[in-house]
Design a protein around this motif. Structure first.
Motif, PDB file in Angstrom:
ATOM      1  N   VAL A  32       0.833  -1.210   0.000  1.00  0.00           N
ATOM      2  CA  VAL A  32       0.000   0.000   0.000  1.00  0.00           C
ATOM      3  C   VAL A  32       0.864   1.256   0.000  1.00  0.00           C
ATOM      4  O   VAL A  32       0.564   2.244  -0.684  1.00  0.00           O
ATOM      5  N   LEU A  33       1.967   1.236   0.745  1.00  0.00           N
ATOM      6  CA  LEU A  33       2.844   2.415   0.836  1.00  0.00           C
ATOM      7  C   LEU A  33       3.590   2.685  -0.465  1.00  0.00           C
ATOM      8  O   LEU A  33       4.166   3.780  -0.635  1.00  0.00           O
ATOM      9  N   LEU A  34       3.603   1.713  -1.365  1.00  0.00           N
ATOM     10  CA  LEU A  34       4.217   1.957  -2.670  1.00  0.00           C
ATOM     11  C   LEU A  34       3.424   2.970  -3.487  1.00  0.00           C
ATOM     12  O   LEU A  34       3.978   3.616  -4.385  1.00  0.00           O
ATOM     13  N   PHE A 322      11.650   1.653  -1.812  1.00  0.00           N
ATOM     14  CA  PHE A 322      11.050   0.367  -1.426  1.00  0.00           C
ATOM     15  C   PHE A 322      11.936  -0.353  -0.412  1.00  0.00           C
ATOM     16  O   PHE A 322      11.441  -0.915   0.573  1.00  0.00           O
ATOM     17  N   MET A 323      13.249  -0.309  -0.645  1.00  0.00           N
ATOM     18  CA  MET A 323      14.176  -0.980   0.258  1.00  0.00           C
ATOM     19  C   MET A 323      14.174  -0.317   1.635  1.00  0.00           C
ATOM     20  O   MET A 323      14.134  -1.007   2.671  1.00  0.00           O
ATOM     21  N   VAL A 324      14.180   1.020   1.680  1.00  0.00           N
ATOM     22  CA  VAL A 324      14.205   1.724   2.968  1.00  0.00           C
ATOM     23  C   VAL A 324      12.935   1.442   3.755  1.00  0.00           C
ATOM     24  O   VAL A 324      12.984   1.092   4.951  1.00  0.00           O
ATOM     25  N   ILE A 325      11.792   1.577   3.095  1.00  0.00           N
ATOM     26  CA  ILE A 325      10.525   1.342   3.793  1.00  0.00           C
ATOM     27  C   ILE A 325      10.416  -0.119   4.220  1.00  0.00           C
ATOM     28  O   ILE A 325      10.043  -0.423   5.368  1.00  0.00           O
ATOM     29  N   TYR A 348       2.124   1.269  11.821  1.00  0.00           N
ATOM     30  CA  TYR A 348       3.009   0.934  10.695  1.00  0.00           C
ATOM     31  C   TYR A 348       2.802   1.909   9.539  1.00  0.00           C
ATOM     32  O   TYR A 348       3.759   2.349   8.895  1.00  0.00           O
ATOM     33  N   VAL A 349       1.530   2.251   9.262  1.00  0.00           N
ATOM     34  CA  VAL A 349       1.232   3.183   8.171  1.00  0.00           C
ATOM     35  C   VAL A 349       1.845   4.546   8.455  1.00  0.00           C
ATOM     36  O   VAL A 349       2.434   5.189   7.574  1.00  0.00           O
ATOM     37  N   VAL A 356       8.156   8.067   3.509  1.00  0.00           N
ATOM     38  CA  VAL A 356       7.868   8.622   2.182  1.00  0.00           C
ATOM     39  C   VAL A 356       8.098  10.134   2.169  1.00  0.00           C
ATOM     40  O   VAL A 356       8.562  10.702   1.171  1.00  0.00           O
ATOM     41  N   MET A 357       7.769  10.787   3.286  1.00  0.00           N
ATOM     42  CA  MET A 357       7.953  12.237   3.370  1.00  0.00           C
ATOM     43  C   MET A 357       9.411  12.647   3.192  1.00  0.00           C
ATOM     44  O   MET A 357       9.701  13.782   2.807  1.00  0.00           O
TER      45      MET A 357
END
Length: 451
Positions: A32-34, A322-325, A348-349, A356-357
């Motif tokens: 979802v965070l992607l 993606f790797m960091v998150i 988590y969200v 992302v910020m």
């Protein structure tokens, strides 16, 4: 039958206590965070596109890429076509001779070009382009004027219609009166309508050229021209020698030919280079008839390269999002499993959105400052926010300190990678291998049987 409340209670307990359930939830949240991460990448692309548009506007007004070809001697001549035509009146065949005008384009034997390129930045709002003004000195000599290979007689050459032409891709960038010295004459140059990529500048007609046709003819001219992106020359001389000096510190030698060995010198204060191109190095002759061919593919020179800009660096950084998150959420998941502290999916969200910020902060700050300063500020802000938030979730200091160390190491590792060019893949591969080894080592004692 079990009541609906009992089923909900069991499902909630399974979500809280099952390692598999936690992993599924974290995996789903990562996917979802992607979505916001892709929005950030789109924002970077949009800002980068806008930068390219503004730079193109600046360059068009100042002067675009410069490709220079010339001087070329334009020598008109006549050929004749004889045929027999039947005369209806006399009822006989008569011989009719038709005069056909043609042009020979003669390239010089020697062509020497010295260029001094003074670059400077031009700014519009937050965007910057690199432009230059070049002082170009051209000299050399034309060969004896004979068209014997086509059996063209001297009396068929229109000596009083001969002219010198110069071609350039950026006629509007010329910032000086262009005058060619040919032998003992000074020829004024004027533009000629041309739809080809290289615009043609033609001199007035040459006087007394026939008297000098039996000897080599020297020429020279000076040209001051504004340009951007690159400066290139077409090697039309049987021997073409070019030198270039500039105050630009990041050149890219481009085109068909590279500078001669040992002539390149690049320092923080500028560069210098020399080229030598001979007729045997090219695939065209010294004389063309009727029409000049397209020779821009043989051009060589220098691009004034802007080192990797902030948008390119931000784009490369976002590719590791993606790797960091993923790794950060994985650290929280392992802490949750080891410490038995429950972390709600909403938390988590929030952590993921904070990560992302980082990228929006990075791109917005880098537009007004250096990339390093922007990276440090954005990383520090996100690192502090996530650490304080994890302190509220996990209690104590041990686990928040672990998260802060892990996240700081990730940001440091990514910054090192994006600064590298030749070794980025090697360093990245080794770094990812070490991260995997650390995760495997840290998770070896976890009891994975609790489903």
């Amino acid at each position: 039958m079990e009541s609906l409340e009992n089923k909900k209670g069991k499902f909630t307990t399974w979500l809280r206590d099952s390692i598999t359930a936690r992993m599924l939830v974290v995996g789903f949240l990562l996917i979802v965070l992607l979505i916001p991460l892709e929005f950030v990448k789109e924002l970077i692309y949009e800002r980068s596109t806008r930068q390219a548009e503004v730079i193109q506007e600046i360059n068009e007004k100042w002067g675009n890429e410069v490709i220079l070809s010339g001087p070329i001697l334009k020598l008109p001549y006549n050929t004749y076509k004889t045929e027999k035509v039947f005369d209806q009146v006399s009822k006989k065949y008569e011989t009719v001779t038709e005069t056909i005008p043609n042009v020979a384009y003669i390239f010089p034997d020697d062509l020497n070009i010295a260029s001094q390129v003074d670059s400077k930045p031009l700014n519009r709002s937050i965007y910057e382009s690199v432009v230059y003004t070049s002082d170009i000195s051209v000299s050399g000599k034309f060969p004896k004027l004979e068209l014997s290979e086509r059996d063209i007689k001297a009396e068929d050459i229109l000596w009083d219609k001969a002219a010198v032409i110069i071609q350039t891709s950026n006629i509007k960038g010329i910032r000086s009166t262009l005058e060619v010295t040919l032998g003992d004459q000074k020829l004024a140059m004027n533009p000629k309508y041309d739809t080809s990529y290289l615009n043609t500048i033609q001199s007035e007609f040459i006087q007394g050229l026939k008297a000098n046709a039996e000897s080599e003819i020297n020429f020279n001219f000076n040209l001051k021209i504004n340009g951007s992106e690159s400066l290139k020359f077409i090697p039309i001389g049987k021997e073409t020698k070019v030198t270039m000096n500039s105050n630009w510190h990041s050149p890219s030698f481009d085109g068909k030919y590279l500078p001669i060995d040992g002539s390149r010198e690049i320092t923080p204060d500028g560069f210098s280079a020399s080229w030598e191109v001979y007729q045997i190095n090219r695939q065209f002759e010294q004389i063309f008839y009727n029409k000049l061919p397209e020779l821009t593919g043989f051009a060589f020179g220098t691009k004034l390269v802007i080192p990797v800009d902030e948008y390119q660096k931000s784009e490369r950084t976002a590719k590791y999002g993606f790797m960091v998150i993923g790794l950060t959420l994985l650290v929280f998941l392992m802490i949750q499993i080891v410490s038995k502290i429950y972390i709600h999916p909403f938390q988590y969200v929030m952590i993921g959105l904070a990560l992302v910020m980082f990228y929006t902060l990075l791109i917005s700050i880098s537009e007004h400052s250096s990339f390093l300063k922007a990276y440090v500020i954005a990383a520090g802000a996100v690192l502090g926010l996530v650490t304080l938030y994890s302190r509220a979730i996990l209690k104590g200091f041990k686990f928040p300190l672990l998260i802060a160390t892990s996240l700081a190491s990730l940001y440091g590792f990514i910054y090192v990678i994006i600064q590298l060019e030749n070794y980025a893949l090697l360093v990245g591969s080794i770094g990812l291998f070490l991260i995997l080894a650390i995760i495997m080592f840290a998770s070896r004692r976890i009891e994975w049987g609790n489903e």
